[in-house]
Design an enzyme around this catalytic site. Structure first.
Site, PDB file in Angstrom:
ATOM      1  N   SER A  14      50.531  45.560  53.195  1.00  0.00           N
ATOM      2  CA  SER A  14      50.362  44.922  51.887  1.00  0.00           C
ATOM      3  C   SER A  14      48.948  45.225  51.372  1.00  0.00           C
ATOM      4  O   SER A  14      48.155  45.868  52.067  1.00  0.00           O
ATOM      5  CB  SER A  14      50.591  43.427  52.016  1.00  0.00           C
ATOM      6  OG  SER A  14      49.675  42.888  52.942  1.00  0.00           O
ATOM      7  N   THR A 193      54.251  56.429  56.832  1.00  0.00           N
ATOM      8  CA  THR A 193      54.893  56.741  55.548  1.00  0.00           C
ATOM      9  C   THR A 193      56.322  57.231  55.777  1.00  0.00           C
ATOM     10  O   THR A 193      57.256  56.814  55.088  1.00  0.00           O
ATOM     11  CB  THR A 193      54.068  57.806  54.783  1.00  0.00           C
ATOM     12  OG1 THR A 193      52.810  57.223  54.462  1.00  0.00           O
ATOM     13  CG2 THR A 193      54.761  58.261  53.514  1.00  0.00           C
ATOM     14  N   GLN A 194      56.490  58.082  56.777  1.00  0.00           N
ATOM     15  CA  GLN A 194      57.843  58.573  57.089  1.00  0.00           C
ATOM     16  C   GLN A 194      58.782  57.403  57.406  1.00  0.00           C
ATOM     17  O   GLN A 194      59.907  57.339  56.925  1.00  0.00           O
ATOM     18  CB  GLN A 194      57.807  59.507  58.306  1.00  0.00           C
ATOM     19  CG  GLN A 194      57.015  60.787  58.089  1.00  0.00           C
ATOM     20  CD  GLN A 194      56.845  61.563  59.393  1.00  0.00           C
ATOM     21  OE1 GLN A 194      57.698  61.509  60.268  1.00  0.00           O
ATOM     22  NE2 GLN A 194      55.741  62.279  59.524  1.00  0.00           N
ATOM     23  N   CYS A 386      35.192  26.946  31.332  1.00  0.00           N
ATOM     24  CA  CYS A 386      36.098  25.845  31.667  1.00  0.00           C
ATOM     25  C   CYS A 386      35.367  24.767  32.473  1.00  0.00           C
ATOM     26  O   CYS A 386      34.563  24.034  31.918  1.00  0.00           O
ATOM     27  CB  CYS A 386      37.345  26.368  32.370  1.00  0.00           C
ATOM     28  SG  CYS A 386      38.727  25.234  32.223  1.00  0.00           S
ATOM     29  N   LEU A 387      35.565  24.709  33.782  1.00  0.00           N
ATOM     30  CA  LEU A 387      34.808  23.753  34.586  1.00  0.00           C
ATOM     31  C   LEU A 387      33.307  23.980  34.373  1.00  0.00           C
ATOM     32  O   LEU A 387      32.519  23.023  34.377  1.00  0.00           O
ATOM     33  CB  LEU A 387      35.158  23.924  36.068  1.00  0.00           C
ATOM     34  CG  LEU A 387      34.358  23.055  37.025  1.00  0.00           C
ATOM     35  CD1 LEU A 387      34.723  21.591  36.842  1.00  0.00           C
ATOM     36  CD2 LEU A 387      34.592  23.479  38.461  1.00  0.00           C
ATOM     37  N   HIS A 520      39.307  30.116  28.915  1.00  0.00           N
ATOM     38  CA  HIS A 520      39.052  31.205  29.871  1.00  0.00           C
ATOM     39  C   HIS A 520      39.063  32.537  29.123  1.00  0.00           C
ATOM     40  O   HIS A 520      40.049  33.282  29.209  1.00  0.00           O
ATOM     41  CB  HIS A 520      40.139  31.232  30.948  1.00  0.00           C
ATOM     42  CG  HIS A 520      40.042  30.129  31.934  1.00  0.00           C
ATOM     43  ND1 HIS A 520      39.257  30.206  33.058  1.00  0.00           N
ATOM     44  CD2 HIS A 520      40.635  28.925  31.960  1.00  0.00           C
ATOM     45  CE1 HIS A 520      39.376  29.087  33.747  1.00  0.00           C
ATOM     46  NE2 HIS A 520      40.201  28.285  33.103  1.00  0.00           N
ATOM     47  N   GLU A 522      37.900  35.219  29.828  1.00  0.00           N
ATOM     48  CA  GLU A 522      38.020  36.401  30.699  1.00  0.00           C
ATOM     49  C   GLU A 522      39.448  36.941  30.727  1.00  0.00           C
ATOM     50  O   GLU A 522      39.660  38.124  30.976  1.00  0.00           O
ATOM     51  CB  GLU A 522      37.549  36.076  32.132  1.00  0.00           C
ATOM     52  CG  GLU A 522      38.428  35.132  32.939  1.00  0.00           C
ATOM     53  CD  GLU A 522      38.060  33.659  32.764  1.00  0.00           C
ATOM     54  OE1 GLU A 522      37.535  33.310  31.684  1.00  0.00           O
ATOM     55  OE2 GLU A 522      38.310  32.861  33.693  1.00  0.00           O
TER      56      GLU A 522
HETATM   57  N1  GLN Z   1      39.189  21.009  36.739  1.00  0.00           N
HETATM   58  C1  GLN Z   1      38.931  21.101  35.348  1.00  0.00           C
HETATM   59  C2  GLN Z   1      40.087  20.572  34.504  1.00  0.00           C
HETATM   60  O1  GLN Z   1      41.167  20.462  34.973  1.00  0.00           O
HETATM   61  C3  GLN Z   1      38.591  22.530  34.940  1.00  0.00           C
HETATM   62  C4  GLN Z   1      39.736  23.472  35.053  1.00  0.00           C
HETATM   63  C5  GLN Z   1      39.315  24.905  35.028  1.00  0.00           C
HETATM   64  O2  GLN Z   1      38.146  25.240  35.210  1.00  0.00           O
HETATM   65  N2  GLN Z   1      40.261  25.801  34.870  1.00  0.00           N
HETATM   66  O3  GLN Z   1      39.896  20.284  33.346  1.00  0.00           O
END
Ligand code: GLN
Length: 564
Positions: A14, A193-194, A386-387, A520, A522
């Site tokens: 994996s 691989t074989q 976020c957090l 987020h 990202e």
């Molecule tokens: N724990 C926090 C919440 O639930 C932040 C969540 C996070 O960073 N994705 O709001």
């Protein structure tokens, strides 16, 4: 045009980089102008990845429509530059859930419900539906796990059936394997691989091509040997050797003719792919103008895949700023306890920027709060995600707004100042799976903020970002935080049934760069379109790196563990 399917299976071990192979082929087909989508099959029984541990399974990727998916979905989105949705990640859990619900409703009309045909039919239905929904000409289907796993059998059977139903010219099987190199005898070993191809054949699938992973480029005679034993022509054995960076893989495979092979095999027109984006990115990655060092103060630092999208967003932002981003993972707990707590954290000043990512649970929180404080007070570029935004708000409330012992009720249910609190709609949620505020939500950006300059949101001032959280900045504290100087630079526009919008972003005025967002960003960052907050953060870090040439040496000490 009829929809054609490319099935990717994996053998030997994996974590072969099947996701990168699938994504790279997808990128090469997109570069030829095709409408492509990609499906990831995860043979586990979880309905989705949302309930799985990031430090075991890697990050939980969130789609626009709020599905919590396997991280490969994120790689597909980045390589193919498309938005995927819930239907692109199929799990055993979902398949059985549907089949069992149908059985309970009596829809199988007293038949015996079996893996073949009922489960395999449901698998095929989901694969085809993903293609239809994306109006795709080509559908890549990656079967997770390794050939020989009990869990993946129904999926292999389903894709075997699809060749019959869709026709040979409309289906292609690509098998990804590993060719280990034995240092002692200085040999590439093709036997695994074989065996893996033989196992696949045992399930009725003869691969049309192989992608063999190896540490170093595979010599011609290795290719010939694999071809002989696996009934694949030598020119259809492609070699993905270790690359300096994943973004090098599409061109590596293209140069070996994988695109041409796919055209030939599926009867597609011969097209010259447009690969500039990849070539330019690889050029910058190999020869950047400069470098910045970023400290990511997080919880799952021992498992970089837990922050895969974050890492890629930093890479994208680096390319946009013509720098390489050296990311160092700083375990948040160590900033609050143990040896480091005794120091004043000033070692963090050796970095060009500090990023506090998303996360859950109390572990490491105080370390993150301290990192945010240091970044604020010492004028270090800071990005909170976020957090990371919640932590920045807690820190500001405690230190600047005079709200002593302010906290999130996630970490301290009895805090006198719950500046971060559960969103009202979360109060009566009891299940765990898929119950957060998930997916794409609008953010109204305040004019004349750093965020506005980064996003350039147009007249309406609204942008969309993906979310995954249960807590929010408590609306009752917004005024006192504002009065204390915290800039609320983004809110959710007019939430139904609620007065004030949720706080989506905060920033500081008298600071080189202090930006934090509840979303987020990202997840939507792409090579061709880096995420605005990340781009701005790296630009600020570049400015700092230029101003402080000594920074690198000091940080070097940290990397070798000499700082305390
Ligand atoms: N724990 C926090 C919440 O639930 C932040 C969540 C996070 O960073 N994705 O709001």
């Amino acid at each position: 045009m009829v929809t054609k399917y490319i099935f990717i299976t994996g053998g030997v071990v994996s974590s072969l980089g099947k996701g990168i192979t699938t994504s790279s082929l997808g990128a090469l087909l997109r570069a030829r102008g095709y409408r492509v989508t990609a499906v990831k099959i995860d043979p586990y029984i979880n309905v989705d990845a949302g309930t799985m541990r990031p430090y075991e399974h890697g990050e939980v990727f969130v789609t626009n429509d709020g599905a919590e998916t396997d991280l490969d979905i994120g790689t597909y989105e980045r390589f193919l530059d498309i938005d995927l949705s819930r239907g692109n990640n199929v799990t055993t859990g979902q398949v059985y859930q549907t089949v069992i619900e149908r059985e309970r409703r009596g829809e199988y009309l007293s038949q015996t419900v079996q893996v073949i045909p009922h489960v395999t039919d449901e698998i095929k239905r989901r694969i085809r539906k993903a293609g239809e929904e994306a109006q795709a000409e080509l559908v890549l289907v990656e079967v997770g796990g390794t050939v020989g796993d009990i869990e993946s059998l129904p999926f292999l059977e389903a894709i075997r059936q699809m060749r019959f139903e869709e026709g040979r010219d409309n289906t292609l099987y690509l098998h990804v394997t590993l060719v280990p190199y034995l240092g002692t005898s200085e040999e590439f070993k093709t036997k695994p691989t074989q065996h893996s191809v033989a196992a696949l054949r045992g399930y009725g699938i003869q691969p049309d091509a192989l992608v063999v992973r190896s540490e170093k480029p595979l010599p011609e005679d290795g290719r010939a040997k694999i071809a002989l034993f696996s009934n694949v022509e030598a020119r259809d054995v492609f070699n993905a050797y270790n690359a300096g960076h994943v973004y090098e893989v599409p061109e590596m495979l293209e140069q070996q003719g994988i695109g041409r092979f796919t055209e030939r095999r599926l009867g597609l027109e011969k097209v010259l792919p447009e690969l500039h984006v990849w070539q330019d990115a690889v050029r910058t990655l190999r020869d950047p103008e400069g470098r910045v060092r970023i400290a990511v103060v997080g919880k799952y630092v021992a498992m970089p895949d837990a922050y895969l999208s974050l890492n890629e967003a930093l890479v994208h932002a680096g390319i946009a700023n013509d720098v390489a981003v050296d990311v160092e993972w700083v375990p948040a707990e160590e900033l609050a306890e143990g040896d480091l707590a005794a120091s004043d954290l000033s070692f963090l000043e050796a970095y060009d920027g500090i990023l506090v990512p998303g996360g859950f649970g109390v572990r490491g929180i105080e370390g993150k709060v301290r990192a945010a404080r240091l970044a604020r007070e010492r004028q270090l570029p800071f990005l909170g995600i976020c957090l990371g935004m919640q932590v920045a708000v807690i820190e500001y409330a405690r230190t600047v707004a005079g709200l002593e012992a302010a906290n999130s009720t996630e970490f301290d249910p009895y805090t006198p100042h719950p500046v971060i609190d559960l969103m009202p709609e979360q109060l009566d949620v009891d299940g765990m799976g898929g119950t957060m505020r998930l997916g794409s939500w609008p953010m109204q950006i305040e004019p004349d903020t750093r965020l506005a300059a980064l996003y350039e949101p147009g007249a309406a001032g609204v942008v969309h970002e993906r979310h995954r959280h249960r807590y929010e900045v408590n609306p009752q504290y917004v005024e006192s935080l504002r009065a204390a100087g915290l800039r609320i630079s983004g809110v959710t526009p007019g939430m139904e049934g609620r007065g004030a919008g949720l706080v989506e972003a905060v920033e500081l005025d008298d600071h080189p760069f202090f930006v934090a967002v509840q979303s987020h960003p990202e997840f939507t960052s792409r090579l061709m379109r880096p995420s605005p907050p990340f781009r701005g953060f790296i630009a600020a870090s570049v400015r700092r790196a230029k101003e402080r040439p000594a920074a690198r040496e000091v940080a070097g000490d940290v990397a070798t563990g000499e700082a305390s």
